[in-house]
Design an enzyme around this catalytic site. Structure first.
Site, PDB file in Angstrom:
ATOM      1  CE  LYS A 115     -18.971  13.527  26.306  1.00  0.00           C
ATOM      2  NZ  LYS A 115     -17.983  12.016  26.625  1.00  0.00           N
ATOM      3  CD  GLU A 135     -19.492  19.669  41.613  1.00  0.00           C
ATOM      4  OE1 GLU A 135     -18.296  19.573  41.157  1.00  0.00           O
ATOM      5  OE2 GLU A 135     -19.532  18.098  41.070  1.00  0.00           O
ATOM      6  CB  CYS A 160     -15.215  17.091  42.664  1.00  0.00           C
ATOM      7  SG  CYS A 160     -16.672  16.870  43.223  1.00  0.00           S
ATOM      8  CD  GLU A 182     -10.243  18.576  40.890  1.00  0.00           C
ATOM      9  OE1 GLU A 182     -10.148  19.009  39.389  1.00  0.00           O
ATOM     10  OE2 GLU A 182     -11.215  19.056  41.740  1.00  0.00           O
TER      11      GLU A 182
HETATM   12  P1  NDP Z   1     -13.137  16.640  31.558  1.00  0.00           P
HETATM   13  O1  NDP Z   1     -13.403  17.873  32.512  1.00  0.00           O
HETATM   14  O2  NDP Z   1     -12.376  16.226  30.538  1.00  0.00           O
HETATM   15  O3  NDP Z   1     -14.337  15.384  32.374  1.00  0.00           O
HETATM   16  C1  NDP Z   1     -15.316  15.713  32.415  1.00  0.00           C
HETATM   17  C2  NDP Z   1     -17.005  15.362  31.045  1.00  0.00           C
HETATM   18  O4  NDP Z   1     -16.461  16.824  29.262  1.00  0.00           O
HETATM   19  C3  NDP Z   1     -16.381  13.594  30.504  1.00  0.00           C
HETATM   20  O5  NDP Z   1     -17.455  13.747  29.777  1.00  0.00           O
HETATM   21  C4  NDP Z   1     -15.862  14.900  29.286  1.00  0.00           C
HETATM   22  O6  NDP Z   1     -15.890  13.815  28.457  1.00  0.00           O
HETATM   23  C5  NDP Z   1     -16.235  15.689  28.593  1.00  0.00           C
HETATM   24  N1  NDP Z   1     -15.639  16.481  27.736  1.00  0.00           N
HETATM   25  C6  NDP Z   1     -14.328  16.896  27.826  1.00  0.00           C
HETATM   26  N2  NDP Z   1     -14.497  17.629  26.625  1.00  0.00           N
HETATM   27  C7  NDP Z   1     -14.789  18.420  26.665  1.00  0.00           C
HETATM   28  C8  NDP Z   1     -15.599  19.755  25.850  1.00  0.00           C
HETATM   29  N3  NDP Z   1     -14.587  20.138  24.828  1.00  0.00           N
HETATM   30  N4  NDP Z   1     -16.477  19.735  26.057  1.00  0.00           N
HETATM   31  C9  NDP Z   1     -17.972  19.327  25.850  1.00  0.00           C
HETATM   32  N5  NDP Z   1     -17.673  18.340  26.919  1.00  0.00           N
HETATM   33  C10 NDP Z   1     -15.876  17.739  27.167  1.00  0.00           C
HETATM   34  O7  NDP Z   1     -11.861  15.713  32.803  1.00  0.00           O
HETATM   35  P2  NDP Z   1     -11.220  14.895  32.444  1.00  0.00           P
HETATM   36  O8  NDP Z   1     -11.779  13.377  32.716  1.00  0.00           O
HETATM   37  O9  NDP Z   1     -10.746  14.504  31.192  1.00  0.00           O
HETATM   38  O10 NDP Z   1     -10.543  14.781  34.359  1.00  0.00           O
HETATM   39  C11 NDP Z   1      -9.027  15.836  33.513  1.00  0.00           C
HETATM   40  C12 NDP Z   1      -9.255  16.200  35.851  1.00  0.00           C
HETATM   41  O11 NDP Z   1     -10.143  16.663  35.188  1.00  0.00           O
HETATM   42  C13 NDP Z   1      -9.121  15.129  35.822  1.00  0.00           C
HETATM   43  O12 NDP Z   1      -8.198  15.309  37.088  1.00  0.00           O
HETATM   44  C14 NDP Z   1      -9.900  16.006  37.434  1.00  0.00           C
HETATM   45  O13 NDP Z   1      -8.882  17.165  38.343  1.00  0.00           O
HETATM   46  C15 NDP Z   1      -9.961  16.947  36.911  1.00  0.00           C
HETATM   47  N6  NDP Z   1     -12.092  16.723  37.310  1.00  0.00           N
HETATM   48  C16 NDP Z   1     -13.485  16.858  38.094  1.00  0.00           C
HETATM   49  C17 NDP Z   1     -14.204  16.328  38.249  1.00  0.00           C
HETATM   50  C18 NDP Z   1     -14.934  17.448  39.244  1.00  0.00           C
HETATM   51  O14 NDP Z   1     -16.322  16.932  39.241  1.00  0.00           O
HETATM   52  N7  NDP Z   1     -14.914  18.258  39.494  1.00  0.00           N
HETATM   53  C19 NDP Z   1     -14.136  15.246  37.259  1.00  0.00           C
HETATM   54  C20 NDP Z   1     -13.825  15.369  36.808  1.00  0.00           C
HETATM   55  C21 NDP Z   1     -12.707  15.864  36.346  1.00  0.00           C
HETATM   56  P3  NDP Z   1     -14.884  12.567  28.162  1.00  0.00           P
HETATM   57  O15 NDP Z   1     -14.875  11.601  29.539  1.00  0.00           O
HETATM   58  O16 NDP Z   1     -14.421  11.594  26.809  1.00  0.00           O
HETATM   59  O17 NDP Z   1     -12.778  13.299  28.619  1.00  0.00           O
END
Ligand code: NDP
Length: 484
Positions: free
Chosen positions: A188, A262, A296, A393
């Site tokens: 996904k 991660e 990240c 972050e």
């Molecule tokens: P999320 O952790 O919500 O998103 C990562 C992935 O998980 C997306 O594909 C998301 O879908 C999906 N997801 C969301 N909720 C669930 C759930 N309950 N069960 C399974 N999968 C889920 O990150 P966000 O995009 O909301 O970003 C929020 C914050 O997270 C950022 O501001 C940043 O600080 C941090 N972040 C960190 C990352 C890293 O690599 N360390 C990467 C991205 C974000 P969907 O896209 O629909 O939300």
């Protein structure tokens, strides 16, 4: 101002936009299940964050869509898992080569849908994505040598969830080792950046990958949650926020499903007074403004040795003034668009907290485009360790500067975070690099460089940055049953 600076100020870069013509978008995309496009029951519009222009309608995956995708992956697993490893490798090599051949198209699409500068998607994301497939293709028929005396076997179906900051690259980090190990996949992509994953399905068709080996279901967090909870999934691999990572861990407790996480980071980039300062400034800029800080492992906390702090900050501010912010498809752009309105609001909120708590803000003069989501490169000085901007972050182009006097103090401050993903050390002294690397609680420590990646090099964190490694043999092991 010197004469040279005056001349320099007058120089403007002419626009150098990459053409969008190479990408043919469809109006609507379904889910890719069992090698076919499944018509979605619900859809949403995916946009270009730099202009807010609608790009396409994509599926909002339901539990039934996820069920169909997992079913297809389960059906494909016995054949794919039992395929002669050298045959599996051939498919992976093919995918890698097609990614190279179509790299321009995919780079344009990545920048369009994600907002990142084309020079980054073209020179970093795409070459690394192909490199990951090449690398793991090489291991597919050597698993017995990679893990001797442990009878390596695939696990089954991997459910993989990726974020929006490096959409195609994260897809490659996830899919390449899973397939090399003989698993099948349901992936996904993030809600805001589904398009390169959907184009990747076309790459799979071109590579003639057997149907069902890779399935892609688009949608938001609900789709991700349905995938995590599906009983037909044997292993979950997640990259994203710590909050969602913890939620997934809670849900999987007691199910016997394998999990790698991660998660976030708040990396310290530690600069000693004996370093090559101009090079360090380049590294600092690359560490935090690369991909608008949506990284990240971004070097979001700069730790400067006190004796050079003033000079370093001055150089940094001048360098910031030369960064070009704007159209992600312009080849001269250094800082592109923020990925979404939601992420922009989060950055704004944290930056406001930094100002309220007493930090001093610096932003170079730069005109933000009227449409789309933008945030100017920002540096905070006078930052105390307790401030939210030093702890949380931000995931945006915002740097918090702190100082230290001794290496011991640098280690204390660098480790004073809930995260433990990466760190940087800048010094001329090799022994100090090793001394620091031993003490920094970070999965990756870069020395005199930052944000360098190689498929052979494992990447991952400690503490709230998650567990498990991606890349190298460490990245292959979580997709294998090892031992009798
Ligand atoms: P999320 O952790 O919500 O998103 C990562 C992935 O998980 C997306 O594909 C998301 O879908 C999906 N997801 C969301 N909720 C669930 C759930 N309950 N069960 C399974 N999968 C889920 O990150 P966000 O995009 O909301 O970003 C929020 C914050 O997270 C950022 O501001 C940043 O600080 C941090 N972040 C960190 C990352 C890293 O690599 N360390 C990467 C991205 C974000 P969907 O896209 O629909 O939300």
């Amino acid at each position: 101002m010197t004469e040279l600076e005056q001349v320099g100020e007058r120089w403007e870069y002419a626009p150098a936009p990459e053409s969008r013509e190479i990408v043919q978008l469809r109006e609507r995309y379904g889910h890719y299940v069992g090698g076919e496009w499944l018509t979605p029951t619900e859809t949403y519009t995916t946009i270009a964050p730099s202009t807010e222009e609608a790009l396409a309608e994509v599926g909002q995956g339901t539990a039934a869509d996820v069920d169909a995708a997992v079913g297809a992956a389960r059906e494909a697993f016995p054949v794919w898992g039992a395929l002669r490893p050298a045959e599996r490798a051939k498919y992976l090599f093919r995918i890698a080569r097609i990614l190279q051949e179509r790299s321009r198209e995919l780079a344009v699409l990545e920048s369009l849908n994600g907002g990142k500068p084309i020079k980054e998607s073209r020179d970093v994301d795409l070459p690394l994505a192909a490199a990951h497939f090449f690398y793991y293709a090489g291991w597919a028929d050597k698993l017995e040598y990679a893990f001797p005396n442990s009878n390596p076997r695939p696990l089954g179906v991997a459910g993989q969830i990726i974020p929006w900051n490096f959409p195609l690259l994260m897809l490659s980090w996830k899919i390449a080792p899973a397939l090399a190990a003989g698993n099948t996949v349901v992936l996904k992509p993030a809600e805001t950046t589904p398009l390169t994953s959907l184009f990747f399905c076309d790459v799979l068709r071109q590579a003639e990958l057997p149907p069902g080996v890779v399935n892609i279901v688009t949608g938001d967090g609900r789709t991700g949650a349905a995938l995590v909870e599906h009983p037909g999934v044997d292993k979950v691999a997640f990259t994203g926020s710590t909050e969602v990572g913890k939620e997934i861990q809670r849900r999987l407790a007691g199910t016997g499903k394998r999990l790698t996480l991660e998660l976030g980071g708040k990396a310290a980039n530690v600069v000693f007074d004996d370093c090559a300062l101009d090079q360090a400034v380049e590294g600092i800029v690359n560490g935090i403004y690369f991909n608008q800080g949506h990284v990240c492992c971004a070097g979001s906390r700069l730790l400067l040795q006190e004796s050079i702090a003033e000079q370093a900050v001055e150089k940094l501010k001048r360098r910031l003034g030369t960064l070009r912010l704007g159209d992600p498809l312009d080849k001269n752009t250094d800082v592109g668009a923020i990925n979404s309105a939601q992420q922009l609001a989060k950055i704004q909120e944290l930056v406001a907290s930094g100002q309220e708590e007493g930090a001093e803000i610096f932003q170079p003069e730069c005109r933000l485009p009227e449409k789309g989501y933008w945030f100017a490169p920002t540096v905070f000085t006078n930052v105390a360790q307790s401030y939210r901007i030093a702890q949380e972050e931000i995931f945006g182009p915002v740097l918090s500067v702190l100082t230290f006097r001794t290496p011991e103090e640098a280690v204390e401050k660098a480790n004073n975070t809930a995260y433990g993903l990466s760190a940087g050390v800048w010094t001329e002294k090799g022994s100090r690099i090793l001394w620091m690397a031993e003490r920094l609680r970070a999965g990756v420590v870069w020395a005199n460089t930052f944000n360098r990646f190689d498929p052979a090099s494992p990447f991952g964190g400690y503490k709230e940055s998650g567990f498990g490694r991606e890349g190298g043999l460490h990245g292959l092991a979580p997709y294998l049953e090892l031992g009798e």
